[in-house]
Design a protein around this motif. Structure first.
Motif, PDB file in Angstrom:
ATOM      1  N   PRO A 107      23.291 -24.152  20.089  1.00  0.00           N
ATOM      2  CA  PRO A 107      23.903 -25.435  19.710  1.00  0.00           C
ATOM      3  C   PRO A 107      25.224 -25.663  20.449  1.00  0.00           C
ATOM      4  CG  PRO A 107      23.249 -24.170  17.775  1.00  0.00           C
ATOM      5  CD  PRO A 107      23.149 -23.244  18.958  1.00  0.00           C
ATOM      6  N   LEU A 108      25.551 -26.927  20.623  1.00  0.00           N
ATOM      7  CA  LEU A 108      26.848 -27.264  21.206  1.00  0.00           C
ATOM      8  C   LEU A 108      27.936 -26.781  20.261  1.00  0.00           C
ATOM      9  CD1 LEU A 108      27.983 -28.920  23.671  1.00  0.00           C
ATOM     10  CD2 LEU A 108      28.216 -30.830  22.075  1.00  0.00           C
ATOM     11  N   PRO A 109      28.964 -26.097  20.763  1.00  0.00           N
ATOM     12  CA  PRO A 109      30.039 -25.615  19.883  1.00  0.00           C
ATOM     13  C   PRO A 109      30.611 -26.744  19.028  1.00  0.00           C
ATOM     14  CG  PRO A 109      30.290 -24.698  22.073  1.00  0.00           C
ATOM     15  CD  PRO A 109      29.195 -25.714  22.170  1.00  0.00           C
ATOM     16  N   ALA A 110      30.944 -26.427  17.789  1.00  0.00           N
ATOM     17  CA  ALA A 110      31.405 -27.450  16.849  1.00  0.00           C
ATOM     18  C   ALA A 110      32.628 -28.192  17.353  1.00  0.00           C
ATOM     19  CB  ALA A 110      31.697 -26.792  15.493  1.00  0.00           C
ATOM     20  N   ASP A 111      33.529 -27.485  18.059  1.00  0.00           N
ATOM     21  CA  ASP A 111      34.758 -28.141  18.510  1.00  0.00           C
ATOM     22  C   ASP A 111      34.545 -29.002  19.758  1.00  0.00           C
ATOM     23  OD1 ASP A 111      34.321 -26.124  20.319  1.00  0.00           O
ATOM     24  OD2 ASP A 111      36.372 -25.338  20.282  1.00  0.00           O
ATOM     25  N   GLN A 112      33.282 -29.096  20.229  1.00  0.00           N
ATOM     26  CA  GLN A 112      32.982 -29.947  21.375  1.00  0.00           C
ATOM     27  C   GLN A 112      32.037 -31.098  21.029  1.00  0.00           C
ATOM     28  OE1 GLN A 112      31.606 -27.717  24.779  1.00  0.00           O
ATOM     29  NE2 GLN A 112      33.325 -26.275  24.728  1.00  0.00           N
ATOM     30  N   ARG A 113      31.767 -31.292  19.751  1.00  0.00           N
ATOM     31  CA  ARG A 113      30.755 -32.280  19.377  1.00  0.00           C
ATOM     32  C   ARG A 113      31.293 -33.702  19.285  1.00  0.00           C
ATOM     33  NH1 ARG A 113      27.812 -28.593  14.703  1.00  0.00           N
ATOM     34  NH2 ARG A 113      27.187 -26.908  16.127  1.00  0.00           N
ATOM     35  N   GLY A 114      32.500 -33.870  18.880  1.00  0.00           N
ATOM     36  CA  GLY A 114      33.069 -35.203  18.814  1.00  0.00           C
ATOM     37  C   GLY A 114      32.418 -36.080  17.759  1.00  0.00           C
ATOM     38  N   ALA A 115      32.880 -37.335  17.684  1.00  0.00           N
ATOM     39  CA  ALA A 115      32.364 -38.283  16.703  1.00  0.00           C
ATOM     40  C   ALA A 115      32.196 -39.646  17.344  1.00  0.00           C
ATOM     41  CB  ALA A 115      33.314 -38.381  15.504  1.00  0.00           C
ATOM     42  N   ALA A 116      31.133 -40.328  16.955  1.00  0.00           N
ATOM     43  CA  ALA A 116      30.870 -41.690  17.423  1.00  0.00           C
ATOM     44  C   ALA A 116      30.251 -42.446  16.254  1.00  0.00           C
ATOM     45  CB  ALA A 116      29.936 -41.692  18.632  1.00  0.00           C
ATOM     46  N   PRO A 117      31.035 -43.201  15.506  1.00  0.00           N
ATOM     47  CA  PRO A 117      30.532 -43.860  14.293  1.00  0.00           C
ATOM     48  C   PRO A 117      29.451 -44.895  14.581  1.00  0.00           C
ATOM     49  CG  PRO A 117      32.939 -43.842  14.354  1.00  0.00           C
ATOM     50  CD  PRO A 117      32.467 -43.412  15.697  1.00  0.00           C
ATOM     51  N   GLU A 118      28.506 -45.002  13.654  1.00  0.00           N
ATOM     52  CA  GLU A 118      27.517 -46.077  13.688  1.00  0.00           C
ATOM     53  C   GLU A 118      28.185 -47.350  13.156  1.00  0.00           C
ATOM     54  OE1 GLU A 118      23.758 -46.357  13.958  1.00  0.00           O
ATOM     55  OE2 GLU A 118      24.119 -44.770  15.408  1.00  0.00           O
ATOM     56  N   VAL A 119      28.008 -48.452  13.856  1.00  0.00           N
ATOM     57  CA  VAL A 119      28.541 -49.710  13.347  1.00  0.00           C
ATOM     58  C   VAL A 119      27.689 -50.172  12.170  1.00  0.00           C
ATOM     59  CG1 VAL A 119      29.443 -50.393  15.602  1.00  0.00           C
ATOM     60  CG2 VAL A 119      27.178 -51.167  14.909  1.00  0.00           C
ATOM     61  N   THR A 120      28.314 -50.894  11.266  1.00  0.00           N
ATOM     62  CA  THR A 120      27.622 -51.460  10.115  1.00  0.00           C
ATOM     63  C   THR A 120      27.963 -52.939  10.036  1.00  0.00           C
ATOM     64  OG1 THR A 120      29.463 -51.048   8.605  1.00  0.00           O
ATOM     65  CG2 THR A 120      27.844 -49.266   8.876  1.00  0.00           C
ATOM     66  N   ALA A 121      27.242 -53.659   9.201  1.00  0.00           N
ATOM     67  CA  ALA A 121      27.541 -55.082   9.018  1.00  0.00           C
ATOM     68  C   ALA A 121      28.968 -55.266   8.527  1.00  0.00           C
ATOM     69  CB  ALA A 121      26.544 -55.692   8.032  1.00  0.00           C
ATOM     70  N   ASP A 122      29.409 -54.386   7.626  1.00  0.00           N
ATOM     71  CA  ASP A 122      30.766 -54.505   7.093  1.00  0.00           C
ATOM     72  C   ASP A 122      31.825 -54.207   8.150  1.00  0.00           C
ATOM     73  OD1 ASP A 122      29.792 -55.207   4.629  1.00  0.00           O
ATOM     74  OD2 ASP A 122      29.978 -53.194   3.763  1.00  0.00           O
ATOM     75  N   SER A 123      31.609 -53.135   8.931  1.00  0.00           N
ATOM     76  CA  SER A 123      32.620 -52.786   9.946  1.00  0.00           C
ATOM     77  C   SER A 123      32.684 -53.842  11.038  1.00  0.00           C
ATOM     78  CB  SER A 123      32.325 -51.409  10.544  1.00  0.00           C
ATOM     79  OG  SER A 123      31.118 -51.399  11.291  1.00  0.00           O
ATOM     80  N   LEU A 124      31.530 -54.430  11.385  1.00  0.00           N
ATOM     81  CA  LEU A 124      31.528 -55.485  12.396  1.00  0.00           C
ATOM     82  C   LEU A 124      32.227 -56.736  11.889  1.00  0.00           C
ATOM     83  CD1 LEU A 124      27.951 -55.260  13.968  1.00  0.00           C
ATOM     84  CD2 LEU A 124      30.127 -54.732  15.074  1.00  0.00           C
ATOM     85  N   ALA A 125      32.003 -57.081  10.624  1.00  0.00           N
ATOM     86  CA  ALA A 125      32.656 -58.261  10.055  1.00  0.00           C
ATOM     87  C   ALA A 125      34.169 -58.075  10.008  1.00  0.00           C
ATOM     88  CB  ALA A 125      32.102 -58.541   8.663  1.00  0.00           C
ATOM     89  N   ALA A 126      34.605 -56.879   9.604  1.00  0.00           N
ATOM     90  CA  ALA A 126      36.044 -56.609   9.541  1.00  0.00           C
ATOM     91  C   ALA A 126      36.669 -56.654  10.923  1.00  0.00           C
ATOM     92  CB  ALA A 126      36.288 -55.249   8.886  1.00  0.00           C
ATOM     93  N   ALA A 127      35.972 -56.073  11.914  1.00  0.00           N
ATOM     94  CA  ALA A 127      36.497 -56.076  13.282  1.00  0.00           C
ATOM     95  C   ALA A 127      36.520 -57.485  13.866  1.00  0.00           C
ATOM     96  CB  ALA A 127      35.664 -55.152  14.165  1.00  0.00           C
ATOM     97  N   ALA A 128      35.479 -58.273  13.579  1.00  0.00           N
ATOM     98  CA  ALA A 128      35.438 -59.649  14.085  1.00  0.00           C
ATOM     99  C   ALA A 128      36.606 -60.455  13.557  1.00  0.00           C
ATOM    100  CB  ALA A 128      34.112 -60.306  13.698  1.00  0.00           C
ATOM    101  N   ALA A 129      36.979 -60.237  12.293  1.00  0.00           N
ATOM    102  CA  ALA A 129      38.124 -60.939  11.725  1.00  0.00           C
ATOM    103  C   ALA A 129      39.418 -60.525  12.417  1.00  0.00           C
ATOM    104  CB  ALA A 129      38.209 -60.654  10.224  1.00  0.00           C
ATOM    105  N   LYS A 130      39.529 -59.244  12.768  1.00  0.00           N
ATOM    106  CA  LYS A 130      40.731 -58.778  13.466  1.00  0.00           C
ATOM    107  C   LYS A 130      40.799 -59.326  14.883  1.00  0.00           C
ATOM    108  CE  LYS A 130      40.973 -54.454  10.836  1.00  0.00           C
ATOM    109  NZ  LYS A 130      40.818 -52.977  10.893  1.00  0.00           N
ATOM    110  N   VAL A 131      39.637 -59.411  15.548  1.00  0.00           N
ATOM    111  CA  VAL A 131      39.617 -59.934  16.911  1.00  0.00           C
ATOM    112  C   VAL A 131      40.088 -61.379  16.939  1.00  0.00           C
ATOM    113  CG1 VAL A 131      38.118 -60.580  18.841  1.00  0.00           C
ATOM    114  CG2 VAL A 131      37.834 -58.358  17.740  1.00  0.00           C
ATOM    115  N   SER A 132      39.644 -62.175  15.962  1.00  0.00           N
ATOM    116  CA  SER A 132      40.005 -63.593  15.940  1.00  0.00           C
ATOM    117  C   SER A 132      41.305 -63.855  15.207  1.00  0.00           C
ATOM    118  CB  SER A 132      38.891 -64.407  15.274  1.00  0.00           C
ATOM    119  OG  SER A 132      38.690 -63.981  13.932  1.00  0.00           O
TER     120      SER A 132
END
Length: 478
Positions: free
Chosen positions: A374-399
């Motif tokens: 397996p890839l060492p734990a300290d090299q795995r990183g994170a990449a969140p899945e977008v959701t309807a809620d996170s996209l809506a919140a981000a869209a409000a911040k963009v505008s």
């Protein structure tokens, strides 16, 4: 004399790049001749990476941002025949742009380039960019891959909100690899592609790193034995026990091994980086040399169906290395960038997982990955899945804080918090340009009919009185 110094200081600040008190890149503390701590582009001091994606129907796409808290000198070299890029002309050494704040590597092809708008707004909120009048102009070049309809719906694409979320997630730590970020919908030579990264510490302490989105027409697999081309550039066992596949897997009955992807609309895009200080021409040359790393890992490369593009970024302080004066040092850095990019391609393919009909390398050639750790734990990183809620919140911040046409120019947190609610209360007439005059409604905010009619009556009486006065004067004269 003091006033003259103050004036010079003010002038320098007027033309400076906003850095918001961000300290310079720290010196690397890793072992020369080996990858850095994360074996990632973030081992280069001053480099942050943020990624988001969606693997849920109807989506299979994402965004990757390489962010530099201090504006960094950057060059670009584009070799493929079908690029989807933005703001690359600014990076030409003949042009005056001082550097970039971030580079985006995205999905969704030309449609996904709009995700940079979200990154730009995120940077603007932080006051980062070139000082322009009372504001800043963040510089965010970009390149996207073609992933439309490859597992997701053709119209399911990234937007500015995706760029905001990716930038908000940027960190100087481990980087997630495989089916993440801009590589979520990637394919490579008939296999599943994705995001890969790698780094190398040189003997003089300079660090070189690379991140790549592998979505190539050509194959990363050597047809002679079905090994990864990149495997021969492995450093310190980084491919974790990868072996050459058994012959029966490489040439099964009725099959001819790996082949070019279909349909042939692809692109491999990358960023290479170093903490060595580079002039702009040297950064451009570093990007050019780094394409050799792609050529070592993928065959064929730079086809008319690819949009292969490589950016090269320098986060270093001090006197910049110049192509016409520091060739020896630059050659070592450029060669390391090419080799590191080759290794990053290998990591992208090795960390990709099967999605739908796009089979991963390890699923296609299981004997090659039988002993894979397996890839060492300290090299795995994170990449969140977008959701309807996170996209809506981000869209409000963009505008948020952006004035409507003909509206107030107020910006800032207060405007952002009230803008959506105020927008909902507006009538169609109030959204028109300022020159537009709509009819007043009885229950609206315009003048009441009584006031309007009263005003008209006063105007009429004044006109009548004026007419009578003129007639009286004429009668007197006669």
């Amino acid at each position: 004399m003091a006033s003259r110094s103050a004036a010079l200081l003010a002038g320098a600040l007027m033309f400076s790049v906003v850095t918001v008190g961000v300290p310079g890149p720290a010196a690397a503390a890793d072992t020369p001749g080996l990858p850095g701590r994360y074996n990632a582009i973030t081992d280069v001091p001053g480099i942050h990476v943020g990624q988001v994606q969606s693997t849920r129907a109807p989506y299979l796409t994402g965004s990757t941002v390489v962010y530099t808290p201090r504006m960094s000198v950057t060059g670009v070299d584009q070799e493929g025949g079908a690029p989807a890029t933005k703001e690359t002309d600014l990076l030409d050494p003949l042009n005056s742009n001082p550097g970039v704040n971030a580079v985006m590597l995205g999905g969704s092809s030309m449609y996904g380039l709009s995700a940079t708008d979200g990154i730009i707004r995120w940077l603007e909120e932080r006051g980062e960019g070139v000082r322009v009048g009372n504001g800043v102009a963040p510089i965010v070049p970009a390149a996207d891959i073609f992933d439309l309809g490859r597992g997701g719906d053709f119209r399911a694409r990234t937007t500015p909100a995706w760029g905001w979320l990716a930038a908000e997630n940027a960190k100087a730590s481990a980087v997630a690899q495989g089916v993440v970020g801009g590589g979520t919908g990637a394919r490579s030579g008939g296999l599943k592609g994705g995001v890969g990264t790698a780094s190398m510490v040189l003997d003089n302490g300079i660090v070189v790193g690379a991140i790549v989105v592998v979505n190539s027409v050509g194959s990363p697999v050597d047809p002679r034995d079905c090994s990864l081309f990149a495997a021969r550039y492995e450093v310190a066992g980084e491919f974790r026990g990868l072996e050459t596949p058994k012959k029966q897997e490489c040439n099964p009955p009725g099959a001819s091994g790996a082949k070019a992807d279909e349909p042939s609309m692809n692109t491999t895009i990358a960023v290479v980086a170093t903490n060595a200080p580079l002039e702009k021409a040297a950064a451009a040359r570093m990007a050019t040399n780094a394409h050799d790393g792609l050529a070592r890992a993928i065959n064929p490369i730079h086809t008319l169906s690819d949009g292969d593009t490589v950016f090269a970024t320098s986060t270093g302080d001090g006197t910049p290395l110049r192509v016409n004066a520091d060739g020896g040092q630059l050659n070592r850095i450029f060669n390391a960038a090419a080799d590191t990019l080759t290794r990053a391609v290998g990591h992208a393919i090795l960390n990709a997982t099967t999605v739908g009909t796009a089979q991963s390398y390890c699923d296609r050639y299981p004997s090659a990955c039988k002993k894979l750790s397996p890839l060492p734990a300290d090299q795995r990183g994170a990449a969140p899945e977008v959701t309807a809620d996170s996209l809506a919140a981000a869209a409000a911040k963009v505008s948020g804080g952006t004035p409507s046409v003909g509206g107030s120019s107020t910006t800032g947190p207060a405007a952002q918090s009230s803008a959506p609610a105020a927008e909902e209360k507006k009538t169609d007439g109030s959204r028109q340009p300022v020159s537009f005059t709509g009819p007043a409604s009885a229950g609206g905010n315009g003048p009441s009919p009584l006031l309007v009619n009263g005003g008209l009556a006063l105007v009429g009486l004044a006109g009548l009185a004026g007419g009578l006065l003129i007639r009286r004067r004429a009668a007197t004269r006669s």
